[in-house]
Write a protein that holds these residues in place. Structure first.
Motif, PDB file in Angstrom:
ATOM      1  N   MET A   1       3.046  27.011  17.965  1.00 29.17           N
ATOM      2  CA  MET A   1       3.291  26.070  16.877  1.00 29.17           C
ATOM      3  C   MET A   1       2.705  24.702  17.226  1.00 29.17           C
ATOM      4  N   ILE A   2       2.120  24.076  16.251  1.00 34.88           N
ATOM      5  CA  ILE A   2       1.601  22.719  16.386  1.00 34.88           C
ATOM      6  C   ILE A   2       2.736  21.778  16.038  1.00 34.88           C
ATOM      7  N   LYS A   3       3.037  20.870  16.960  1.00 32.28           N
ATOM      8  CA  LYS A   3       4.172  19.961  16.790  1.00 32.28           C
ATOM      9  C   LYS A   3       3.691  18.636  16.195  1.00 32.28           C
ATOM     10  N   ILE A   4       4.313  18.281  15.058  1.00 34.07           N
ATOM     11  CA  ILE A   4       3.924  17.074  14.322  1.00 34.07           C
ATOM     12  C   ILE A   4       5.089  16.098  14.288  1.00 34.07           C
ATOM     13  N   PHE A   5       4.779  14.838  14.566  1.00 35.56           N
ATOM     14  CA  PHE A   5       5.771  13.757  14.493  1.00 35.56           C
ATOM     15  C   PHE A   5       5.330  12.822  13.380  1.00 35.56           C
ATOM     16  N   LEU A   6       6.238  12.497  12.452  1.00 31.96           N
ATOM     17  CA  LEU A   6       5.931  11.663  11.290  1.00 31.96           C
ATOM     18  C   LEU A   6       6.550  10.277  11.429  1.00 31.96           C
ATOM     19  N   VAL A   7       5.749   9.244  11.104  1.00 35.97           N
ATOM     20  CA  VAL A   7       6.227   7.865  11.157  1.00 35.97           C
ATOM     21  C   VAL A   7       5.924   7.211   9.808  1.00 35.97           C
ATOM     22  N   GLU A   8       6.990   6.888   9.085  1.00 37.70           N
ATOM     23  CA  GLU A   8       6.853   6.353   7.724  1.00 37.70           C
ATOM     24  C   GLU A   8       8.102   5.565   7.392  1.00 37.70           C
ATOM     25  N   ASP A   9       7.925   4.330   6.895  1.00 38.03           N
ATOM     26  CA  ASP A   9       9.085   3.490   6.592  1.00 38.03           C
ATOM     27  C   ASP A   9       9.645   3.717   5.190  1.00 38.03           C
ATOM     28  N   GLU A  10       8.924   4.395   4.322  1.00 41.98           N
ATOM     29  CA  GLU A  10       9.399   4.685   2.975  1.00 41.98           C
ATOM     30  C   GLU A  10      10.013   6.085   2.958  1.00 41.98           C
ATOM     31  N   VAL A  11      11.311   6.161   2.707  1.00 40.09           N
ATOM     32  CA  VAL A  11      12.037   7.432   2.765  1.00 40.09           C
ATOM     33  C   VAL A  11      11.432   8.474   1.825  1.00 40.09           C
ATOM     34  N   PHE A  12      11.115   8.080   0.591  1.00 38.24           N
ATOM     35  CA  PHE A  12      10.546   9.025  -0.370  1.00 38.24           C
ATOM     36  C   PHE A  12       9.219   9.585   0.137  1.00 38.24           C
ATOM     37  N   ALA A  13       8.353   8.722   0.640  1.00 36.20           N
ATOM     38  CA  ALA A  13       7.041   9.156   1.150  1.00 36.20           C
ATOM     39  C   ALA A  13       7.202  10.072   2.361  1.00 36.20           C
ATOM     40  N   LEU A  14       8.171   9.757   3.226  1.00 36.34           N
ATOM     41  CA  LEU A  14       8.442  10.585   4.402  1.00 36.34           C
ATOM     42  C   LEU A  14       8.867  11.994   3.985  1.00 36.34           C
ATOM     43  N   HIS A  15       9.817  12.081   3.067  1.00 41.06           N
ATOM     44  CA  HIS A  15      10.303  13.391   2.616  1.00 41.06           C
ATOM     45  C   HIS A  15       9.216  14.169   1.868  1.00 41.06           C
ATOM     46  N   ALA A  16       8.397  13.474   1.100  1.00 38.18           N
ATOM     47  CA  ALA A  16       7.306  14.141   0.377  1.00 38.18           C
ATOM     48  C   ALA A  16       6.306  14.740   1.366  1.00 38.18           C
ATOM     49  N   LEU A  17       5.977  13.991   2.410  1.00 40.20           N
ATOM     50  CA  LEU A  17       5.042  14.487   3.423  1.00 40.20           C
ATOM     51  C   LEU A  17       5.637  15.674   4.188  1.00 40.20           C
ATOM     52  N   GLU A  18       6.919  15.576   4.515  1.00 37.05           N
ATOM     53  CA  GLU A  18       7.605  16.696   5.185  1.00 37.05           C
ATOM     54  C   GLU A  18       7.514  17.965   4.331  1.00 37.05           C
ATOM     55  N   ARG A  19       7.816  17.840   3.050  1.00 41.16           N
ATOM     56  CA  ARG A  19       7.784  19.003   2.151  1.00 41.16           C
ATOM     57  C   ARG A  19       6.383  19.593   2.056  1.00 41.16           C
ATOM     58  N   LYS A  20       5.374  18.732   1.973  1.00 42.23           N
ATOM     59  CA  LYS A  20       3.995  19.219   1.863  1.00 42.23           C
ATOM     60  C   LYS A  20       3.585  19.987   3.125  1.00 42.23           C
ATOM     61  N   ILE A  21       3.976  19.487   4.279  1.00 40.89           N
ATOM     62  CA  ILE A  21       3.654  20.188   5.529  1.00 40.89           C
ATOM     63  C   ILE A  21       4.394  21.519   5.585  1.00 40.89           C
ATOM     64  N   GLU A  22       5.665  21.512   5.229  1.00 40.24           N
ATOM     65  CA  GLU A  22       6.448  22.753   5.220  1.00 40.24           C
ATOM     66  C   GLU A  22       5.889  23.757   4.215  1.00 40.24           C
ATOM     67  N   ASP A  23       5.395  23.290   3.077  1.00 40.73           N
ATOM     68  CA  ASP A  23       4.836  24.173   2.054  1.00 40.73           C
ATOM     69  C   ASP A  23       3.540  24.847   2.513  1.00 40.73           C
ATOM     70  N   LEU A  24       2.874  24.280   3.506  1.00 45.01           N
ATOM     71  CA  LEU A  24       1.639  24.884   4.011  1.00 45.01           C
ATOM     72  C   LEU A  24       1.918  26.216   4.712  1.00 45.01           C
ATOM     73  N   LYS A  25       3.141  26.384   5.166  1.00 46.16           N
ATOM     74  CA  LYS A  25       3.564  27.607   5.840  1.00 46.16           C
ATOM     75  C   LYS A  25       2.580  28.010   6.933  1.00 46.16           C
ATOM     76  N   GLY A  26       2.063  27.023   7.620  1.00 49.10           N
ATOM     77  CA  GLY A  26       1.134  27.276   8.704  1.00 49.10           C
ATOM     78  C   GLY A  26       1.865  27.314  10.021  1.00 49.10           C
ATOM     79  N   GLN A  27       1.134  27.057  11.045  1.00 49.08           N
ATOM     80  CA  GLN A  27       1.695  27.054  12.383  1.00 49.08           C
ATOM     81  C   GLN A  27       2.177  25.660  12.767  1.00 49.08           C
ATOM     82  N   TYR A  28       2.808  24.965  11.801  1.00 46.02           N
ATOM     83  CA  TYR A  28       3.217  23.585  11.997  1.00 46.02           C
ATOM     84  C   TYR A  28       4.735  23.459  12.072  1.00 46.02           C
TER      85      TYR A  28
END
Length: 157
Positions: free
Chosen positions: A1-28
């Motif tokens: 698994m590729i480990k990703i750490f997210l840094v974002e001060d806007e809660v909405f943008a952070l959650h949107a990015l998390e969902r998009k990465i999770e939706d890729l269903k890749g090795q992330y």
């Protein structure tokens, strides 16, 4: 698994990015999040990551300073910038720091997938080089990092 750490001060943008990465269903795998660079630095000492995706403008410590500090500490984490700003100065500084990609908000899934795919390729190449050098010089720290199930190595001795 590729480990990703997210840094974002806007809660909405952070959650949107998390969902998009999770939706890729890749090795992330998202291994952590932070709301600014200072918090990210502290967390990244505890949580190993392959990729850090960071906003640029944040309180306390911005994304560029975070990337500079990670490089000074010789942490081998691929940096990716996710920003709402298309300013040339930011992009220029990012290139000098070796940022793998510069994604504009709102991030499109296709661009995110392409970015992460390129990051995986670079991480695999780095692992192959590090392992080959360690093996050839007989380092005690030799290890076979496997980033995916399809990773293969050929050693001619």
């Amino acid at each position: 698994m590729i480990k990703i750490f997210l840094v974002e001060d806007e809660v909405f943008a952070l959650h949107a990015l998390e969902r998009k990465i999770e939706d890729l269903k890749g090795q992330y795998e998202i291994v952590g999040t932070a709301f600014n660079g200072e918090e990210a630095l502290a967390r990244l000492e505890e949580v190993p990551a392959d990729i850090v995706m960071t906003d640029i403008r944040m309180p306390d410590m911005d994304g560029i300073t975070l990337i500079e500090t990670l490089k000074e500490r010789d942490q081998k984490i691929l940096p990716v910038i996710v920003s709402g700003y298309q300013e040339f100065d930011y992009a220029q500084r990012a290139v000098r720091l070796g940022v793998k990609d510069y994604l504009l908000k709102p991030v499109k899934v296709a661009e995110l997938e392409k970015c992460l795919s390129h990051c995986v390729e670079q991480l695999m190449e780095q692992a192959k080089k590090e392992n080959a050098v360690s093996f050839m010089i007989g380092e005690d720290s030799f290890r076979m990092n496997v980033l995916s199930e399809s990773t293969s190595f050929v050693v001619v001795y």
